[in-house]
Design a protein around this motif. Structure first.
Motif, PDB file in Angstrom:
ATOM      1  N   GLU A  65       0.570  -0.403   0.012  1.00 60.60           N
ATOM      2  CA  GLU A  65       0.215  -0.224   0.113  1.00 60.60           C
ATOM      3  C   GLU A  65       1.092   1.272   0.091  1.00 60.60           C
ATOM      4  OE1 GLU A  65      -2.673  -0.628   3.381  1.00 60.60           O
ATOM      5  OE2 GLU A  65      -2.984  -2.341   3.012  1.00 60.60           O
ATOM      6  N   SER A  66       0.979   2.316  -1.227  1.00 63.86           N
ATOM      7  CA  SER A  66       2.204   3.070  -1.092  1.00 63.86           C
ATOM      8  C   SER A  66       0.951   4.244  -0.176  1.00 63.86           C
ATOM      9  CB  SER A  66       1.501   3.398  -2.833  1.00 63.86           C
ATOM     10  OG  SER A  66       2.474   5.074  -2.728  1.00 63.86           O
ATOM     11  N   LEU A  67       2.469   5.064   0.461  1.00 64.93           N
ATOM     12  CA  LEU A  67       1.356   6.132   1.035  1.00 64.93           C
ATOM     13  C   LEU A  67       2.416   7.456   0.509  1.00 64.93           C
ATOM     14  CD1 LEU A  67       4.509   5.519   4.086  1.00 64.93           C
ATOM     15  CD2 LEU A  67       1.823   5.097   3.553  1.00 64.93           C
ATOM     16  N   THR A  68       2.098   7.823  -1.572  1.00 71.02           N
ATOM     17  CA  THR A  68       2.311   9.049  -2.382  1.00 71.02           C
ATOM     18  C   THR A  68       1.063   8.689  -2.578  1.00 71.02           C
ATOM     19  OG1 THR A  68       5.057   8.281  -2.618  1.00 71.02           O
ATOM     20  CG2 THR A  68       3.334   9.744  -3.915  1.00 71.02           C
ATOM     21  N   PRO A  69       0.493  10.043  -2.146  1.00 73.34           N
ATOM     22  CA  PRO A  69      -0.711  10.584  -2.560  1.00 73.34           C
ATOM     23  C   PRO A  69      -0.840  10.952  -4.197  1.00 73.34           C
ATOM     24  CG  PRO A  69      -0.614  12.150  -1.252  1.00 73.34           C
ATOM     25  CD  PRO A  69       1.056  11.312  -0.626  1.00 73.34           C
ATOM     26  N   GLY A  70      -1.339   9.399  -5.125  1.00 70.37           N
ATOM     27  CA  GLY A  70      -1.403   9.136  -6.354  1.00 70.37           C
ATOM     28  C   GLY A  70      -1.387   8.247  -7.171  1.00 70.37           C
ATOM     29  N   ALA A  71      -0.162   7.596  -5.996  1.00 64.18           N
ATOM     30  CA  ALA A  71       0.432   6.444  -6.442  1.00 64.18           C
ATOM     31  C   ALA A  71      -0.829   5.930  -7.377  1.00 64.18           C
ATOM     32  CB  ALA A  71       1.514   5.921  -5.669  1.00 64.18           C
ATOM     33  N   VAL A  72      -0.146   4.995  -8.027  1.00 65.58           N
ATOM     34  CA  VAL A  72      -1.102   3.780  -8.803  1.00 65.58           C
ATOM     35  C   VAL A  72      -0.286   2.624  -9.701  1.00 65.58           C
ATOM     36  CG1 VAL A  72      -2.447   5.463 -10.068  1.00 65.58           C
ATOM     37  CG2 VAL A  72      -0.378   4.795 -11.632  1.00 65.58           C
TER      38      VAL A  72
END
Length: 115
Positions: free
Chosen positions: A89-96
């Motif tokens: 689960e990415s912690l970067t906003p907008g990461a896909v």
């Protein structure tokens, strides 16, 4: 060219801990080769036994952006990322995903270093 040290974090899904550790015990040779060809050394991933993965590596090349584009262009690396991104689960906003968009792994600022 000075060495660039990079640290990143991402969360590991609780259901994927065993599978993530197993696949990293047997990283595909094509992925390892691409990492080397893209001037990445001393690459480690640590797990805090809760949910956070912490990665650190040294970049010893001359053009980080170009090397990362070469990494992304490798079909086997993209396949590997497809496998491992699904466990995270990415912690970067907008990461896909690792292959497109903003960085999947959140890059950390270095606040102290002593050689």
């Amino acid at each position: 060219m000075p060495t660039k040290r990079i640290a990143q974090i991402v969360h590991l899904k609780p259901s994927a801990v065993k599978a993530y550790k197993e696949c990293h015990a047997n990283v595909w040779p094509e992925v390892l080769q691409q990492i080397e060809e893209c001037n990445i050394k001393d690459y480690s991933i640590f797990f805090d036994n809760d949910k956070t993965l912490f990665a650190t590596f040294k970049y010893v090349g001359e053009d980080f952006e170009a090397d990362m584009l070469r990494m992304k262009a490798n079909p086997k690396v993209r396949e590997w990322w497809g496998l491992t991104d699904g466990m995270q689960e990415s912690l970067t906003p907008g990461a896909v995903g690792s292959a497109e968009g903003p960085s999947w792994w959140k890059v950390l600022d270095e606040v102290f270093y002593k050689e």
